[in-house]
Write a protein that holds these residues in place. Structure first.
Motif, PDB file in Angstrom:
ATOM      1  N   LYS A   1      47.170  60.493  43.830  1.00  0.00           N
ATOM      2  CA  LYS A   1      47.169  61.988  43.454  1.00  0.00           C
ATOM      3  C   LYS A   1      47.662  62.885  44.802  1.00  0.00           C
ATOM      4  O   LYS A   1      48.653  63.559  44.639  1.00  0.00           O
TER       5      LYS A   1
ATOM      6  N   LEU B   1      51.326  64.687  44.900  1.00  0.00           N
ATOM      7  CA  LEU B   1      51.387  66.310  45.049  1.00  0.00           C
ATOM      8  C   LEU B   1      51.903  66.607  46.342  1.00  0.00           C
ATOM      9  O   LEU B   1      52.705  67.580  46.256  1.00  0.00           O
TER      10      LEU B   1
ATOM     11  N   THR C   1      55.503  68.641  46.467  1.00  0.00           N
ATOM     12  CA  THR C   1      55.458  69.910  47.122  1.00  0.00           C
ATOM     13  C   THR C   1      56.792  69.912  48.180  1.00  0.00           C
ATOM     14  O   THR C   1      57.169  70.796  48.345  1.00  0.00           O
TER      15      THR C   1
ATOM     16  N   SER D   1      47.135  72.649  40.006  1.00  0.00           N
ATOM     17  CA  SER D   1      46.389  71.354  40.270  1.00  0.00           C
ATOM     18  C   SER D   1      44.886  71.431  40.487  1.00  0.00           C
ATOM     19  O   SER D   1      44.244  70.688  39.882  1.00  0.00           O
TER      20      SER D   1
END
Length: 899
Positions: free
Chosen positions: A316, A320, A324, A744
């Motif tokens: 995760k 993530l 980004t 998130s």
């Protein structure tokens, strides 16, 4: 997850097949650094340049500047050399025209009308013939600063390329010129090759050199960094394999879509190798943490379970962080500067590839080859040292929270002050180091000649013949004078008006008497009165009178029948007053000088300016008519239309070509003024363009459209886009990072925490640029997006681990320590790897990339430190709900209820 990695071997095979396919496309990549490709196809500056080239042909010119160190350029051997060079250069493929001291057109007047001949028809044999060439040069100021300098120590050969030639053709021309010049090496003369085509060619050459040196260098640096971080074969090989694959995929896709490599995209391989390793580093780091805690030998099944656990746990935050980062680089796709746009798109593709490969290929290899890659416990000392450093960092900052925040505030204030000093000026030639050949050539040409940067001013009338109107021609001439007088960087303004003035002058040469035609001999020791040319009192008494070189009958021919191209200039037909051979007393000579001085606008005249005034008073060689025909009485005309017809008559007689300056040889409706600028600075170009706009608005007659075009204008357009593109990309990337983090964690506050370290690192970046005098240019414009794209990884990994630790306890000291000892290590490894990778750019051939490497390395340091100091301090002081133990318990209960 388990089902996917049951086919680990298939994953490995598919990825390597795809890599081989994209590698096959790499030879199709082409290098192109033309200024126009930096702009969108529909940008007004690019449209104006295309339109200009459609009318006047190609305008790209290479310049050979010649420096005579011992003699002068008028030495007969030097003139012979220039003539030979000119002939050879004219035979180069894709060269349209060559102008030099030997073949430039010289307009003169004869009894038959206008005569256009080369400045030096033949190589001079003696000093008298050299003096004649010098006289011609001085008699027409269009040559000054282009073909000669004040000390006659420098000249230049201008090589105009054919319209529409591609970068390969320019390379061929450039290197052919280099080969020709090698045959003329001598102590006295030094040659410099300058001009925008030369800059473009050398950008490509230096790019290839960069790619050959920097890619192996950055791979070596990252390998060393990985080895020092892991001291294990798996920790070195797997992350570097990931980034090499992602680089091949990104560049292969560029080749498939026909996107050219530019100086900007040189950074892509370096960036992907430096950045893409981060995802592999986090997976490998956590993998080794897990197997370090296990005892004894690991079975294949146990190893697979550890791999799956790591992927589940780290997947995760890694995903993530990757998303980004993709967003950070992808924000550059909003730029209107095309190479930056493509850089953003294909870097984002490369990062996405690195992310996919990291979370598929690395686990697959770890599962398939578990024995060989099993962790060997041999770096306890290194682990202990790093833990002690992180513990020391925590203890120091945890006890000085307020002091750290105050220090951070001071840094922010200083950075804002530094930001105000940042200058935006993207200059292509200044991308090279100062000692490079092209920088030296550009400096010599700008310091000694009229300048290599060309700004074109296009004047368009609304009907055929609009550009023979004396009103517009006079204003064009005055615009040239205005630019030269008010902008020190303007070296020369050349226009159709200069040729009209010259033709008008030579067609008004005073008729010579038989005594004037005789050679005048001078004795070395003769008295003042014997050696001074004399003029009759009758002549001096009529200084204020104007005279026309044509009889009324002759000049009327221009308005009535322009089919007759021969205009006779016999003394019986024209009324001429000019210098006389009668003696002039010293008093009359003094009167002449004083009357000439009264015509001066300022009294600080140079000798050249004073002689010009004397010549005007005496109409010496028609100097009183070195002007646009404008005064009806002076030219014995009844209307401006007749003056326009007079100008058309000149064009009818002119045997040379004016295709560079007007659209038709007769009755032109469009004209071009070429402004030579002695600097490539876009700031200077902007002030000159503003000066043109203001002068045209105030002074030009109605019915004419005036625009600017050319390389200088397109370079300025790119410069203007840098600021808007920079602001847009920063806002977009920060906003999307904020949204991703907020979603998130399902918290607006989380989004703010996510961008705090990034904002600090951005401020530090721009502050340093201001204090260090680093310009915001095509290279440094990418720093912000790179800093956001990479720096956000540190924040996300810290927040993710901090959240996991917070689930276990509310003891913030324990939470912070454990976070630093797990994610902190990966952040350090990642930051060191990226910073050292980008530091390789310090060895680039290009100044913007050197600055980019320096700034990104510093930004990696500031963003990683901010993530491990400012962020935990704020989390521990504010205790936001989105990351507290209770909020997570509530989330889990809510989730269970829904299920």
């Amino acid at each position: 997850m388990n089902k996917i990695f049951n086919h680990s071997k298939l994953i490995i095979v598919i990825i390597f097949i795809l890599t081989a396919f994209f590698a096959y496309q790499l030879p199709d990549l082409k290098i192109n650094n033309e200024v126009d490709i930096f702009l969108p196809n529909d940008h007004p500056s690019r449209v104006a340049n295309r339109r200009m080239e459609d009318i006047y042909g190609g305008s790209e010119t290479m310049v050979i500047a010649i420096d005579a160190k011992k003699s002068t350029i008028l030495d007969k051997d030097n003139i012979k050399l220039i003539s030979e060079l000119t002939d050879k250069l004219e035979n180069i493929k894709n060269v349209n025209d060559v102008k030099s001291l030997s073949n430039a057109d010289y307009i003169d007047g004869t009894a038959e009308g206008l005569e256009v001949a080369p400045l030096a028809k033949e190589i001079p044999k003696n000093s008298q013939e050299i003096s004649e060439i010098k006289r011609k040069l001085i008699s027409w100021d269009i040559y000054k600063g282009n073909l000669y300098t004040n000390d006659f120590k420098a000249s230049q050969i201008m090589i105009k390329l054919k319209a529409g030639v591609d970068i390969k053709a320019k390379e061929d021309v450039y290197f052919k010129i280099k080969d020709i010049l090698k045959g003329y090496k001598q102590d006295d003369l030094k040659f410099y090759i300058a001009g925008s085509p030369a800059v473009t060619v050398l950008l490509g050459e230096n790019m290839q050199s960069d790619l050959k040196r920097l890619i192996p260098f950055v791979i070596l640096v990252v390998l060393i960094s990985l080895y020092l971080s892991f001291r294990n074969l798996g920790g070195v090989v797997l992350p570097i394999m990931t980034v090499l694959i992602s680089t091949v995929w990104a560049l292969g896709i560029m080749a498939i879509f026909g996107i050219n490599l530019t100086m900007v995209s040189t950074v892509i391989p370096v960036l992907l190798i430096a950045v893409g390793s981060a995802y592999g580093i986090h997976i490998i780091s956590h993998y080794y943490d897990e197997i370090r805690s296990s005892k004894g030998e690991l079975s294949p099944q146990e190893n697979k379970e550890i791999v799956l656990e790591v992927v589940t746990k780290v997947g995760k935050p890694v995903a993530l962080a990757g998303i980004t980062t993709i967003v950070g680089f992808g924000s550059l796709a909003t730029s209107r500067i095309m190479p930056i746009k493509y850089f953003g798109i294909f870097t984002a593709i490369g990062v996405a590839t690195a992310l996919i490969v990291a979370i598929t290929l690395i686990p697959a290899i770890l599962i398939v080859r578990n024995k060989e890659l099993k962790y060997q416990d041999k770096d306890d000392k290194q682990e202990g040292l790093l833990n002690r450093i992180l513990m020391g960092l925590y203890q120091y900052f945890s006890k000085r929270r307020i002091r750290v925040l105050a220090f951070t505030l001071v840094i922010i204030i200083l950075s804002i002050i530094g930001m105000s000093k940042v200058v935006t000026d993207s200059i292509l030639v200044e991308m090279f180091k100062k000692k490079t050949e092209i920088r030296q050539a550009d400096k010599f040409a700008n310091d000694n000649l009229n300048g290599t940067n060309i700004l074109n001013v296009l004047i368009e009338g609304n009907q055929r013949g609009a550009l023979t109107d004396p009103d517009i021609l006079k204003k064009m001439d005055q615009l040239g004078i205005y630019l030269k007088d008010n902008f020190t960087a303007v070296g020369k303004v050349t226009s159709f008006a200069d040729f009209v003035k010259r033709m008008n002058k030579v067609m008004h040469y005073p008729a010579e008497t038989s005594s004037q035609k005789k050679k005048t001999t001078y004795k070395q020791d003769s008295s003042f009165e014997e050696n001074t040319s004399s003029f009759s009192q009758e002549t001096t008494s009529s200084f204020g009178e104007n005279s026309d070189s044509f009889s009324e009958e002759t000049t009327s021919n221009f308005g009535e029948d322009t089919s007759n191209s021969s205009v006779k200039q016999n003394s019986a037909e024209v009324k001429i007053k000019g210098p006389s051979t009668e003696k002039l007393s010293e008093k009359e000579l003094a009167l002449l000088f004083n009357q000439a001085l009264l015509k001066a606008k300022e009294l600080n005249l140079t000798a050249e300016e004073f002689v010009e005034l004397i010549n005007k008073k005496l109409n010496y060689q028609g100097e009183a008519y070195n002007e646009i025909p404008y005064d009806l009485d002076k030219y014995n005309k009844s209307s401006k239309e007749q003056l326009s017809q007079l100008i058309n008559g000149y064009l009818l007689m002119y045997s040379g070509s004016l295709d560079d300056l007007i659209n038709y040889q007769l009755d032109p409706s469009k004209a071009r003024m070429m402004v030579q600028i002695k600097t490539a600075s876009n700031i200077t170009t902007k002030t000159i363009e503003e000066g043109v706009d203001q002068y045209v608005e105030k002074n030009f007659p109605k019915g004419y459209e005036v625009t600017v075009a050319g390389t200088a204008d397109m370079s300025l357009a790119v410069n203007n886009l840098i600021v808007s593109s920079q602001i847009r990309s920063i806002i977009v990337s920060l906003l999307i990072v904020f949204i991703i983090v907020a979603l998130s964690y399902r918290s607006f506050v989380a989004g703010i925490f996510g961008i705090i370290p990034l904002a600090i690192s951005l401020l530090v970046n721009f502050g340093l640029m201001g204090f260090l005098g680093i310009k915001l240019d095509i290279g440094t414009a990418m720093v912000a997006s790179i800093a956001i794209g990479i720096g956000v990884d540190y924040t996300i990994h810290f927040l993710s681990t901090y959240e996991d630790e917070r689930r276990e306890t509310d003891d913030l000291e324990v939470v912070t320590k454990n976070t630093l000892f797990t994610s902190g290590k990966a952040i350090v490894f990642n930051a060191v790897s990226v910073a050292t990778g980008f530091a390789v750019l310090l060895f680039s051939n290009f100044n913007p990339l050197v600055n980019l490497g320096l700034l990104v390395s510093i930004t990696m340091f500031s963003s990683s430190v901010a993530s491990m100091t400012v962020l935990p301090i704020l989390l521990n002081l504010i205790k936001p709900k989105f990351i507290s133990k209770n909020s997570r318990v509530e989330d889990n209960e809510a989730s269970a209820t829904l299920n």
